[in-house]
Design a protein around this motif. Structure first.
Motif, PDB file in Angstrom:
ATOM      1  N   VAL A 184      -5.911   7.991   0.563  1.00 38.62           N
ATOM      2  CA  VAL A 184      -5.918   7.440   2.416  1.00 38.62           C
ATOM      3  C   VAL A 184      -5.757   6.120   2.213  1.00 38.62           C
ATOM      4  O   VAL A 184      -6.514   4.965   1.986  1.00 38.62           O
ATOM      5  N   GLU A 185      -4.658   5.550   3.295  1.00 39.45           N
ATOM      6  CA  GLU A 185      -4.130   4.016   3.441  1.00 39.45           C
ATOM      7  C   GLU A 185      -4.228   3.792   4.546  1.00 39.45           C
ATOM      8  O   GLU A 185      -3.810   4.262   5.808  1.00 39.45           O
ATOM      9  N   THR A 186      -5.006   2.512   4.600  1.00 39.54           N
ATOM     10  CA  THR A 186      -5.774   1.892   6.038  1.00 39.54           C
ATOM     11  C   THR A 186      -4.874   0.265   6.151  1.00 39.54           C
ATOM     12  O   THR A 186      -4.618  -0.134   4.925  1.00 39.54           O
ATOM     13  N   LYS A 245       0.400  -1.210  -0.243  1.00 35.09           N
ATOM     14  CA  LYS A 245      -0.154  -0.312   0.022  1.00 35.09           C
ATOM     15  C   LYS A 245       1.128   1.551   0.103  1.00 35.09           C
ATOM     16  O   LYS A 245       0.762   2.355  -0.830  1.00 35.09           O
ATOM     17  N   SER A 246       1.680   1.210   1.292  1.00 34.59           N
ATOM     18  CA  SER A 246       2.489   2.728   0.809  1.00 34.59           C
ATOM     19  C   SER A 246       3.609   2.886  -0.393  1.00 34.59           C
ATOM     20  O   SER A 246       3.432   3.696  -0.679  1.00 34.59           O
ATOM     21  N   THR A 247       4.259   2.071  -1.024  1.00 34.21           N
ATOM     22  CA  THR A 247       5.430   1.719  -2.465  1.00 34.21           C
ATOM     23  C   THR A 247       3.770   2.499  -3.274  1.00 34.21           C
ATOM     24  O   THR A 247       4.268   3.019  -4.306  1.00 34.21           O
ATOM     25  N   LEU A 295       4.455   6.565  12.460  1.00 39.79           N
ATOM     26  CA  LEU A 295       4.469   5.371  12.602  1.00 39.79           C
ATOM     27  C   LEU A 295       4.402   4.314  10.809  1.00 39.79           C
ATOM     28  O   LEU A 295       5.415   4.876  10.257  1.00 39.79           O
ATOM     29  N   LEU A 296       3.217   4.972  10.940  1.00 39.11           N
ATOM     30  CA  LEU A 296       3.066   4.307   9.128  1.00 39.11           C
ATOM     31  C   LEU A 296       3.587   5.593   8.375  1.00 39.11           C
ATOM     32  O   LEU A 296       4.207   4.867   7.694  1.00 39.11           O
ATOM     33  N   GLY A 297       3.627   6.531   8.098  1.00 32.99           N
ATOM     34  CA  GLY A 297       3.416   8.002   7.387  1.00 32.99           C
ATOM     35  C   GLY A 297       5.061   7.021   7.325  1.00 32.99           C
ATOM     36  O   GLY A 297       5.408   7.382   6.320  1.00 32.99           O
ATOM     37  N   ASP A 298       6.261   7.110   8.089  1.00 33.77           N
ATOM     38  CA  ASP A 298       7.600   6.573   7.726  1.00 33.77           C
ATOM     39  C   ASP A 298       7.295   5.818   6.141  1.00 33.77           C
ATOM     40  O   ASP A 298       8.775   5.465   5.840  1.00 33.77           O
ATOM     41  N   ARG A 299       6.626   4.806   6.613  1.00 37.10           N
ATOM     42  CA  ARG A 299       6.824   3.291   5.465  1.00 37.10           C
ATOM     43  C   ARG A 299       6.072   4.021   4.160  1.00 37.10           C
ATOM     44  O   ARG A 299       6.680   3.589   3.028  1.00 37.10           O
ATOM     45  N   VAL A 300       5.898   5.484   4.173  1.00 38.72           N
ATOM     46  CA  VAL A 300       5.618   6.175   2.861  1.00 38.72           C
ATOM     47  C   VAL A 300       7.076   6.252   2.344  1.00 38.72           C
ATOM     48  O   VAL A 300       7.458   7.084   3.087  1.00 38.72           O
TER      49      VAL A 300
HETATM   50 MG   LIG Z   1       2.191   0.917   4.349  1.00 38.53          MG
END
Ligand SMILES: [Mg+2]
Ligand SMILES: Nc1nc2c(ncn2[C@@H]2O[C@H](COP(=O)(O)OP(=O)(O)OP(=O)(O)O)[C@@H](O)[C@H]2O)c(=O)[nH]1
Length: 339
Positions: free
Chosen positions: A168-170, A83-85, A117-122
């Motif tokens: 919006v990534e969940t 998702k982040s990729t 946390l999550l945003g880091d992976r974007v």
């Molecule tokens: Mg992600």
């Protein structure tokens, strides 16, 4: 990245969470600066949402005339599916097309993760310094309304800040993720080979929310089977079966190499045109607003119920129920009426 989880155009350091609420906030000024696209102002407004600040009433009123323009794309799918990729690749493609983009990464399952946390992976460094991109991760910080309450309000901030598209990534495909996904105009459901076939997808309810299926990691073995499984599961019916209904395309991507992303955006565009032509777009926007009102009202009710707990009024009602003078239903009615 700042403690606000914001990647771009950071200025002075942002106050730690605990102090934020105590600072003086000039709401009209903050909203004006956010509308000018100032990243720090956008970040502050979203922090007010996360903190369930009492100022939100004023913020919402100030934002309202400037919202309703952004196209909201939801991305959901199992952990690690890409998702982040994919989000990063979509941001790149949208930026190349000159669109202003917002990204909200929300984690409904861990209300206390405190953002970041999550945003880091974007892969945000790709977009660092680009004033046309806002990236923000968000957690509900245990607020009673949860992300069903917080996400639409954060969307309004990004909308008013001039984002043409908000992604919006969940994480995951549980009930609350589906709820967040359903806020979107167009929901992308990501699947990867070997990470569960179409039948599992059907069981998880993702067939129902998907507007576009993306089989990511198509460079891996099993992508053909995954595509076939999804098409088979689709052929069994569901909300997409009727005449004039939108039939979610099943696309292949290798997000890590930006492959297939233009096709995804093309289908998102086609879906958008269908939304407008069919009236479904207006219906979704109304549904989103209804849920937002509901979530705010429920949060308000819960708050007042919290005040009721341990109160003299509740004790008096409990006494009446114990004494057999009234029944618990009537007592509850009286309690609700008194709120
Ligand atoms: Mg992600
Ligand atoms: N082979 C291959 N790997 C990919 C592809 N897209 C993403 N990946 C890798 O898959 C891993 C997970 O990607 P993410 O984008 O972090 O996945 P995610 O769905 O956001 O993960 P969570 O946020 O943890 O749920 C990373 O190591 C990526 O590099 C792809 O198209 N092919």
């Amino acid at each position: 990245m700042t403690p606000d989880g914001l990647a771009v155009r950071t200025g002075a350091p942002v106050a730690p969470l605990g102090r934020r609420g105590r600072r003086h906030v000039d709401v009209p000024d903050l909203v004006a600066r956010a509308r000018d696209g100032e990243a720090r102002a956008v970040a502050r407004l979203i922090s007010l949402v996360e903190d369930a600040s009492p100022l939100l009433r004023e913020v919402a009123a100030a934002l309202a005339p400037h919202t309703g323009r952004a196209q909201v794309l939801g991305l959901t799918g199992a952990p690690g599916v890409g998702k982040s990729t994919t989000t990063t690749a979509l941001v790149r493609a949208l930026r190349a097309a000159g669109r202003r983009v917002g990204v909200l990464a929300v984690d409904p399952s861990s209300p206390f993760s405190g953002g970041a946390l999550l945003g880091d992976r974007v892969r945000m460094q790709d977009h660092a310094g680009d004033p046309g991109v806002f990236i923000r991760s968000m957690a509900s910080r245990g607020h009673l309304g949860g992300l069903a309450w917080a996400t639409p309000q954060a969307l309004r901030v990004l909308d008013a800040a001039g984002c043409d598209v908000v992604l919006v990534e969940t994480v995951g495909v549980g009930q609350s993720e589906l709820e967040v996904a359903s806020l979107a105009d167009t929901t992308l459901v990501l699947v990867a080979p070997g990470m569960g076939d179409g039948i599992q997808a059907a069981k998880a309810g993702i067939l129902e929310v998907a507007d576009v299926f993306v089989v990511n990691k198509a460079d891996r073995d099993g992508a053909d089977e995954t595509v076939r499984d999804l098409r088979y599961a689709q052929s069994l019916g569901g909300r997409h079966a009727g005449p004039g209904a939108w039939r979610p395309p099943v696309l292949r991507t290798v997000a890590a190499r930006d492959e297939g992303v233009d096709r995804v955006l093309a289908e998102v565009g086609a879906h958008r045109r269908w939304l407008e032509a069919s009236g479904e777009g207006a219906r979704r926007r109304a549904e989103r607003a209804a849920r937002e009102i509901e979530a705010i009202a429920l949060a308000g009710l819960r708050e007042r119920m919290g005040e009721v707990r341990g109160s003299a009024a509740l004790a008096a009602l409990a006494g009446e129920v114990v004494a057999g003078e009234t029944d618990p239903y009537r007592a509850a009615d009286r309690l609700l009426a008194s709120l």
